[in-house]
Write a protein that holds these residues in place. Structure first.
Motif, PDB file in Angstrom:
ATOM      1  N   GLY A 458       0.791  -1.230  -0.023  1.00 35.17           N
ATOM      2  CA  GLY A 458      -0.049  -0.081   0.055  1.00 35.17           C
ATOM      3  C   GLY A 458       0.745   1.190   0.080  1.00 35.17           C
ATOM      4  O   GLY A 458       0.508   2.186   0.438  1.00 35.17           O
ATOM      5  N   ASP A 459       2.278   1.130  -0.586  1.00 26.29           N
ATOM      6  CA  ASP A 459       2.808   2.461  -0.746  1.00 26.29           C
ATOM      7  C   ASP A 459       2.344   3.417  -1.809  1.00 26.29           C
ATOM      8  O   ASP A 459       1.722   2.756  -2.801  1.00 26.29           O
ATOM      9  CB  ASP A 459       4.365   2.047  -1.034  1.00 26.29           C
ATOM     10  CG  ASP A 459       5.120   1.320   0.033  1.00 26.29           C
ATOM     11  OD1 ASP A 459       4.342   0.950   0.934  1.00 26.29           O
ATOM     12  OD2 ASP A 459       6.320   1.448  -0.263  1.00 26.29           O
ATOM     13  N   GLY A 476       3.202   7.811   1.683  1.00 22.82           N
ATOM     14  CA  GLY A 476       2.584   7.033   2.520  1.00 22.82           C
ATOM     15  C   GLY A 476       2.978   5.527   2.437  1.00 22.82           C
ATOM     16  O   GLY A 476       3.341   5.016   1.396  1.00 22.82           O
ATOM     17  N   ASP A 477       2.453   4.834   3.279  1.00 23.67           N
ATOM     18  CA  ASP A 477       2.766   3.220   3.476  1.00 23.67           C
ATOM     19  C   ASP A 477       1.697   2.661   4.277  1.00 23.67           C
ATOM     20  O   ASP A 477       1.448   2.930   5.410  1.00 23.67           O
ATOM     21  CB  ASP A 477       4.091   2.864   3.838  1.00 23.67           C
ATOM     22  CG  ASP A 477       4.232   1.421   3.906  1.00 23.67           C
ATOM     23  OD1 ASP A 477       3.374   0.695   3.353  1.00 23.67           O
ATOM     24  OD2 ASP A 477       5.373   0.964   4.486  1.00 23.67           O
ATOM     25  N   VAL A 478       0.631   1.767   3.463  1.00 17.95           N
ATOM     26  CA  VAL A 478      -0.490   1.122   4.291  1.00 17.95           C
ATOM     27  C   VAL A 478       0.306  -0.126   4.770  1.00 17.95           C
ATOM     28  O   VAL A 478       1.051  -0.765   3.899  1.00 17.95           O
ATOM     29  CB  VAL A 478      -1.551   0.812   3.306  1.00 17.95           C
ATOM     30  CG1 VAL A 478      -2.624   0.142   4.110  1.00 17.95           C
ATOM     31  CG2 VAL A 478      -2.189   2.375   2.984  1.00 17.95           C
ATOM     32  N   VAL A 479       0.042  -0.585   6.106  1.00 14.46           N
ATOM     33  CA  VAL A 479       0.458  -1.905   6.596  1.00 14.46           C
ATOM     34  C   VAL A 479      -0.243  -2.953   5.771  1.00 14.46           C
ATOM     35  O   VAL A 479      -1.581  -3.021   5.438  1.00 14.46           O
ATOM     36  CB  VAL A 479       0.129  -1.831   8.185  1.00 14.46           C
ATOM     37  CG1 VAL A 479       0.543  -3.355   8.445  1.00 14.46           C
ATOM     38  CG2 VAL A 479       0.840  -1.000   8.719  1.00 14.46           C
ATOM     39  N   GLY A 480       0.566  -4.154   5.365  1.00 14.29           N
ATOM     40  CA  GLY A 480       0.070  -5.280   4.678  1.00 14.29           C
ATOM     41  C   GLY A 480       0.280  -5.201   3.115  1.00 14.29           C
ATOM     42  O   GLY A 480       0.867  -4.356   2.873  1.00 14.29           O
ATOM     43  N   HIS A 481      -0.202  -6.289   2.545  1.00 16.68           N
ATOM     44  CA  HIS A 481      -0.041  -6.399   1.020  1.00 16.68           C
ATOM     45  C   HIS A 481      -1.347  -6.905   0.543  1.00 16.68           C
ATOM     46  O   HIS A 481      -2.126  -7.402   1.128  1.00 16.68           O
ATOM     47  CB  HIS A 481       1.271  -7.613   0.996  1.00 16.68           C
ATOM     48  CG  HIS A 481       2.409  -7.009   1.439  1.00 16.68           C
ATOM     49  ND1 HIS A 481       2.985  -7.181   2.685  1.00 16.68           N
ATOM     50  CD2 HIS A 481       3.427  -6.301   0.567  1.00 16.68           C
ATOM     51  CE1 HIS A 481       4.307  -6.617   2.821  1.00 16.68           C
ATOM     52  NE2 HIS A 481       4.622  -5.954   1.621  1.00 16.68           N
ATOM     53  N   ILE A 483      -4.599  -6.969  -2.490  1.00 14.98           N
ATOM     54  CA  ILE A 483      -5.851  -6.165  -2.928  1.00 14.98           C
ATOM     55  C   ILE A 483      -6.229  -5.114  -1.991  1.00 14.98           C
ATOM     56  O   ILE A 483      -6.556  -3.916  -2.137  1.00 14.98           O
ATOM     57  CB  ILE A 483      -6.924  -6.851  -3.465  1.00 14.98           C
ATOM     58  CG1 ILE A 483      -6.282  -7.460  -4.827  1.00 14.98           C
ATOM     59  CG2 ILE A 483      -8.135  -5.987  -4.006  1.00 14.98           C
ATOM     60  CD1 ILE A 483      -7.193  -8.348  -5.581  1.00 14.98           C
ATOM     61  N   GLN A 484      -6.451  -5.752  -0.465  1.00 13.69           N
ATOM     62  CA  GLN A 484      -6.789  -4.979   0.514  1.00 13.69           C
ATOM     63  C   GLN A 484      -6.045  -3.697   0.681  1.00 13.69           C
ATOM     64  O   GLN A 484      -6.393  -2.640   0.988  1.00 13.69           O
ATOM     65  CB  GLN A 484      -7.168  -5.804   1.688  1.00 13.69           C
ATOM     66  CG  GLN A 484      -7.593  -5.095   2.961  1.00 13.69           C
ATOM     67  CD  GLN A 484      -9.240  -4.503   2.741  1.00 13.69           C
ATOM     68  OE1 GLN A 484      -9.712  -5.598   2.126  1.00 13.69           O
ATOM     69  NE2 GLN A 484      -9.616  -3.621   3.054  1.00 13.69           N
ATOM     70  N   ALA A 485      -4.618  -3.944   0.773  1.00 13.68           N
ATOM     71  CA  ALA A 485      -3.796  -2.788   1.022  1.00 13.68           C
ATOM     72  C   ALA A 485      -3.825  -1.593   0.037  1.00 13.68           C
ATOM     73  O   ALA A 485      -3.804  -0.550   0.192  1.00 13.68           O
ATOM     74  CB  ALA A 485      -2.347  -3.495   1.312  1.00 13.68           C
ATOM     75  N   SER A 486      -3.846  -2.285  -1.128  1.00 12.39           N
ATOM     76  CA  SER A 486      -4.109  -1.317  -2.507  1.00 12.39           C
ATOM     77  C   SER A 486      -5.372  -0.446  -2.337  1.00 12.39           C
ATOM     78  O   SER A 486      -5.198   0.713  -2.459  1.00 12.39           O
ATOM     79  CB  SER A 486      -3.800  -2.044  -3.675  1.00 12.39           C
ATOM     80  OG  SER A 486      -2.731  -2.630  -3.820  1.00 12.39           O
ATOM     81  N   ALA A 487      -6.305  -1.326  -1.960  1.00 16.35           N
ATOM     82  CA  ALA A 487      -7.723  -0.440  -1.893  1.00 16.35           C
ATOM     83  C   ALA A 487      -7.518   0.681  -0.722  1.00 16.35           C
ATOM     84  O   ALA A 487      -8.035   1.630  -0.871  1.00 16.35           O
ATOM     85  CB  ALA A 487      -8.953  -1.427  -1.612  1.00 16.35           C
ATOM     86  N   THR A 488      -7.032   0.185   0.324  1.00 21.02           N
ATOM     87  CA  THR A 488      -7.064   1.129   1.547  1.00 21.02           C
ATOM     88  C   THR A 488      -6.067   2.421   1.012  1.00 21.02           C
ATOM     89  O   THR A 488      -6.381   3.541   1.504  1.00 21.02           O
ATOM     90  CB  THR A 488      -6.258   0.417   2.548  1.00 21.02           C
ATOM     91  OG1 THR A 488      -7.216  -0.693   2.990  1.00 21.02           O
ATOM     92  CG2 THR A 488      -6.349   1.344   3.917  1.00 21.02           C
ATOM     93  N   MET A 489      -5.006   2.034   0.360  1.00 18.96           N
ATOM     94  CA  MET A 489      -3.917   2.995   0.041  1.00 18.96           C
ATOM     95  C   MET A 489      -4.958   3.890  -0.929  1.00 18.96           C
ATOM     96  O   MET A 489      -4.733   5.424  -0.763  1.00 18.96           O
ATOM     97  CB  MET A 489      -3.030   2.531  -0.873  1.00 18.96           C
ATOM     98  CG  MET A 489      -2.071   3.461  -1.406  1.00 18.96           C
ATOM     99  SD  MET A 489      -2.530   4.017  -3.097  1.00 18.96           S
ATOM    100  CE  MET A 489      -2.324   2.764  -4.108  1.00 18.96           C
ATOM    101  N   GLY A 531      -6.345  -1.767  15.072  1.00 18.03           N
ATOM    102  CA  GLY A 531      -6.940  -2.719  14.207  1.00 18.03           C
ATOM    103  C   GLY A 531      -5.929  -3.015  13.202  1.00 18.03           C
ATOM    104  O   GLY A 531      -4.932  -2.654  13.087  1.00 18.03           O
ATOM    105  N   GLU A 532      -6.754  -3.739  12.220  1.00 23.68           N
ATOM    106  CA  GLU A 532      -5.746  -4.331  10.986  1.00 23.68           C
ATOM    107  C   GLU A 532      -5.249  -3.128  10.122  1.00 23.68           C
ATOM    108  O   GLU A 532      -4.376  -3.427   9.379  1.00 23.68           O
ATOM    109  CB  GLU A 532      -6.395  -5.314  10.246  1.00 23.68           C
ATOM    110  CG  GLU A 532      -6.905  -6.652  10.987  1.00 23.68           C
ATOM    111  CD  GLU A 532      -7.677  -7.855  10.310  1.00 23.68           C
ATOM    112  OE1 GLU A 532      -7.933  -7.418   8.999  1.00 23.68           O
ATOM    113  OE2 GLU A 532      -8.009  -8.964  10.639  1.00 23.68           O
ATOM    114  N   VAL A 533      -5.885  -2.385  10.104  1.00 19.65           N
ATOM    115  CA  VAL A 533      -5.580  -1.269   9.082  1.00 19.65           C
ATOM    116  C   VAL A 533      -4.774  -0.126   9.862  1.00 19.65           C
ATOM    117  O   VAL A 533      -5.264   0.431  10.969  1.00 19.65           O
ATOM    118  CB  VAL A 533      -6.765  -0.235   8.742  1.00 19.65           C
ATOM    119  CG1 VAL A 533      -6.701   0.629   7.807  1.00 19.65           C
ATOM    120  CG2 VAL A 533      -7.918  -1.316   8.091  1.00 19.65           C
ATOM    121  N   GLY A 534      -3.688   0.087   9.345  1.00 20.51           N
ATOM    122  CA  GLY A 534      -2.499   0.986  10.100  1.00 20.51           C
ATOM    123  C   GLY A 534      -1.664   1.554   8.724  1.00 20.51           C
ATOM    124  O   GLY A 534      -1.738   1.151   7.609  1.00 20.51           O
ATOM    125  N   ALA A 535      -1.089   2.649   8.923  1.00 15.11           N
ATOM    126  CA  ALA A 535      -0.329   3.333   7.989  1.00 15.11           C
ATOM    127  C   ALA A 535       0.566   4.227   8.427  1.00 15.11           C
ATOM    128  O   ALA A 535       0.669   4.965   9.660  1.00 15.11           O
ATOM    129  CB  ALA A 535      -1.112   3.906   6.882  1.00 15.11           C
TER     130      ALA A 535
END
Length: 798
Positions: A458-459, A476-481, A483-489, A531-535
């Motif tokens: 999610g960079d 920025g950098d979203v935690v994880g890898h 599709i979910q990380a890309s969508a959050t990004m 939670g699971e979403v972090g950045a």
């Protein structure tokens, strides 16, 4: 062959003949038998020792025994029983034939001989008795069956002469130890025994044989065949090895290669892996059944022979397999198919090239195993044998199917990962800016590299034009890898652009972004705080008029800065908590950036590595940013694009980074004083006309007479609005470049203006509406002292 034991070596007539038929060794026992000294025969053809009329024998098997008529030195003809072993070249020694015959077999042993007292006939085990010279004295029926020769032919021979293999010499060393120490010993070995050369696992239990006085007079060897247990253990070990070695990466080709590496030579002499093309539609999936002909792509193959000369198809090539063929028949049947010579001839009739390879390399057994996972067929693995003589057994089939099933899951996982990676990468690239905007504030270049193995993350990075010629830079950098990380990004990047559009200060923008991440965590089913979403995020605003940059970060690596004439260095900033913790403050820092300063913003994938610490990576980053010494002190030679490539080459391994990498380089520009005009405006409506006149003169001086009327009207409305609703002092600023004229009016009131619809008889309420119609865009931003209302005129349209 010298034993190294203190025994008479002449009790056996022994000779060694190389593969060319020349005698290379001749012992004392051979001299006693035929009368020739070594100097008489060594180096001469062995066939010269045959009696007249005797034919030369070339044994077809690794071991041969029989009677030959030999010529004695005195002219006599002797009928001699010979035991012949073929030895392959090893450890620099020449290959050839070991020929032995016992000379001291003699008659039956005396009744008081302790060796004769050992009762062998009723033992179910294979038992042999060796005397104190380690020569065979007696064997029982089971041992004779194991060796494949009767006792009377072998009596008087040593074990290496009976076995004819290097493993026999190792066993004899253990026998000698029992003979000299008087203590028993157990030896495990996996050797071919008997005339057929088949491999067997043996437990040889050795015990000393003593006389009435307790003296060791010989060695008793009891051999127990535990081949089945040995092979079962080998199969289990191979399955365990496959679970460790197959699937170490999420790469389809590498997984296929690992399958071949595990099975060669442990299970087969040649293994090939051919795969179907992956389905284009994820819903469709792999087919459960197939029909011939089948198109397959060679993913990998491996052979015990260097260079894989048995292979007809090179890796990466697609070939069509009709029926009958091992690949097509196994895939159509959906089960493993094993074929020996007869079936192979029928299978390969369709391909003369393959048939020739099979004949040339002596392939005698083939096994085709479908590669199946999750109800679909992915391809086929073909196992072949030509060096080992035994064909594939039912246990081999079970073993191959177990290993292939493990590999199939890994191949399917790798393809699913590749498909998800392509999808996530496409989503990621669609959410990232295709090109960076050209602004008067900075010249920028960027790079984004997805992780080599972990998948797309999610960079993100962005360059956002702001009011007043300012520009915002964000990484920025979203935690994880995935599709979910890309969508959050994508959601966070959109939020940043929205918050930047209302001109929030960096620390305030991160506070709002932190609230958003907390809400996203709550939507993900968490407790709304963590939670699971972090950045992490870094947000910087640069003003080319004041040459000041305001930066705030949320758990993100600090940027590096290179001022012209100085070496690069990290920028000292308050760290700030990562996004998603909630309720913690963020701090901003202001730094002066001379024109031409290069800022380097990046994500942690650039500097985090297993090979070095973060501080060392930052030093490498600064060195790469500075460029080679020939470029001069503290300057970035060439373009920023070249600097980006140089940084990536210096910090990333050849195989790619383990995490996503986003890099943004920006070189600052400044607005000359000649392009900025500022006035302090008294709060007197009667002076608005004078202000309008000054603005008109300034715009004409800049060479844009066509924009004078619009500029006067916009300034008049903004200044009048500030006098009516704002607070003193009031300041007017014009900023001009080649295509844009910006009008800014600042006051100390924090009340933001807004458009409203004026009724027909209203005397006011139309000013900002008029400004919105006349300008390209307009807005307001809060400042430390109040607010600023701004409007941009597009000079290219005037």
């Amino acid at each position: 062959m010298s034993s190294g034991y203190p025994f008479d070596d002449a009790d056996t007539a022994r000779a060694f003949i190389d593969d060319e038929g020349v005698l290379v060794e001749w012992n004392e026992g051979a001299r006693r038998l035929l009368g020739y000294a070594p100097s008489d025969v060594v180096g001469r053809p062995a066939a010269e020792l045959l009696a007249a009329g005797a034919k030369t024998v070339f044994p077809p098997d690794p071991r041969w025994s029989g009677t030959l008529a030999l010529r004695h030195r005195d002219g006599r003809t002797l009928s001699v029983w010979l035991l012949v072993h073929h030895r392959r070249p090893q450890n620099g020694d020449h290959g050839g034939w070991l020929v032995v015959t016992p000379l001291t077999a003699g008659g039956p042993p005396p009744l008081d001989d302790p060796l004769a007292r050992a009762d062998l006939t009723q033992s179910p085990c294979a038992v042999a008795i060796y005397d104190d010279r380690l020569r065979l004295h007696r064997i029982n029926g089971p041992m004779a069956e194991v060796i494949g020769l009767p006792e009377e032919r072998l009596r008087g021979l040593r074990l290496p002469e009976i076995g004819g293999r290097p493993q026999s010499e190792d066993i004899e060393q253990h026998m000698y130890r029992v003979l000299t120490t008087g203590r028993g010993n157990d030896v495990h070995s996996y050797v071919p025994i008997g005339g057929d050369g088949s491999m067997h696992a043996w437990l040889a239990r050795m015990s000393p044989i003593t006389d009435a006085e307790g003296r060791v007079r010989g060695v008793c060897v009891a051999a127990h065949d535990f081949t089945e247990q040995y092979l079962a253990r080998e199969r289990l070990q191979l399955v365990n090895e496959a679970s460790v070695r197959i699937g170490t990466t999420l790469d389809v080709t590498r997984t296929a290669q690992e399958l071949t590496e595990v099975c060669v030579p442990a299970l087969a002499d040649f293994v090939s892996v051919d795969l179907l093309d992956p389905p284009t539609d994820e819903v469709e999936g792999y087919p459960a059944s197939l029909t011939a002909p089948v198109a397959l792509c060679r993913a990998a193959h491996r052979s015990v022979t260097p260079g894989c000369p048995e292979a007809v198809v090179e890796p990466g090539r697609v070939d069509l397999y009709p029926s009958p063929s091992p690949q097509a028949d196994a895939l159509v049947a959906g089960r493993t198919i094993v074929a020996t010579n007869t079936e192979l001839g029928r299978w390969l009739a369709w391909d003369p090239v393959r048939a020739a390879r099979v004949r040339d390399h002596g392939i005698h057994s083939t096994m085709a195993v479908p590669i199946q996972a999750r109800g679909g067929t992915l391809g086929v693995a073909v196992f072949s044998r030509f060096r080992r003589p035994a064909p594939f057994t039912a246990d081999d089939v079970l073993l191959a199917e177990e290993i292939t099933a493990r590999a199939a899951v890994c191949v399917d996982n790798a393809r699913r990962f590749s498909r998800e990676r392509r999808t996530a990468l496409a989503l990621q690239r669609s959410l990232l800016p295709r090109t960076l905007p050209r602004t008067a504030a900075v010249e920028a270049a960027s790079r984004y590299l997805p992780a080599a193995r972990a998948g797309v993350g999610g960079d993100w990075f962005d360059v956002i034009p702001l009011s007043g010629m300012r520009v915002a830079m964000v990484v920025g950098d979203v935690v994880g890898h995935g599709i979910q990380a890309s969508a959050t990004m994508g959601r966070l990047r959109t939020a940043v652009r929205t918050l930047a559009d209302i001109d929030l200060a960096p620390d305030e923008l991160l506070t709002h972004l932190d609230d958003l991440v907390v809400r996203l965590s709550g939507e993900a089913g968490q407790d709304g705080v963590t939670g699971e979403v972090g950045a992490t995020c870094l947000y910087a605003v640069y003003d080319p008029v004041s040459r000041r940059c305001t930066i705030a970060r949320a758990g993100h690596p600090a940027p590096v800065m290179m001022v012209p004439g100085r070496p690069p260095r990290p920028v000292q900033l308050p760290a700030g908590p990562p996004l998603g913790l909630g309720g913690l403050p963020f701090e901003s820092a202001e730094i002066d950036l001379p024109e031409g300063t290069v800022l380097g913003l990046y994500t942690d994938g650039l500097i985090e590595s297993r090979e070095r610490d973060v501080d060392t990576s930052r030093e490498l980053l600064c060195a790469a940013l500075a460029g080679p010494p020939a470029a001069g002190p503290a300057s970035v030679p060439g373009s920023l694009d070249e600097a980006c490539d140089r940084v990536l080459r210096a910090l990333l391994p050849p195989g790619g980074a383990s995490d996503d990498v986003a890099l943004l380089l920006a070189r600052t520009r400044s607005m000359p004083a000649s392009q900025v005009a500022t006035w302090d405006v008294p709060a007197d409506p009667a002076l608005v006309a004078a202000v309008r006149k000054q603005v008109a003169e300034q715009v004409e001086t800049w060479g844009h007479a066509d924009a004078v009327f619009t500029a006067e009207l916009v300034v008049s409305e903004l200044v009048t609005n500030a006098m009516r609703y704002g607070e003193r002092p009031i300041r007017l600023r014009l900023i001009h470049d080649t295509t844009t004229l910006i009008c800014e009016v600042s006051d100390t009131s924090h009340t933001a203006p807004h458009l409203r619809r004026a009724r027909i008889y209203d005397e006011g309420g139309r000013g900002l509406l008029l400004v919105a119609q006349l300008t390209q865009r307009w807005g307001s931003r809060h400042t430390a002292d109040g607010k600023t209302i701004w409007a941009e005129l597009n000079l290219a349209q005037e």
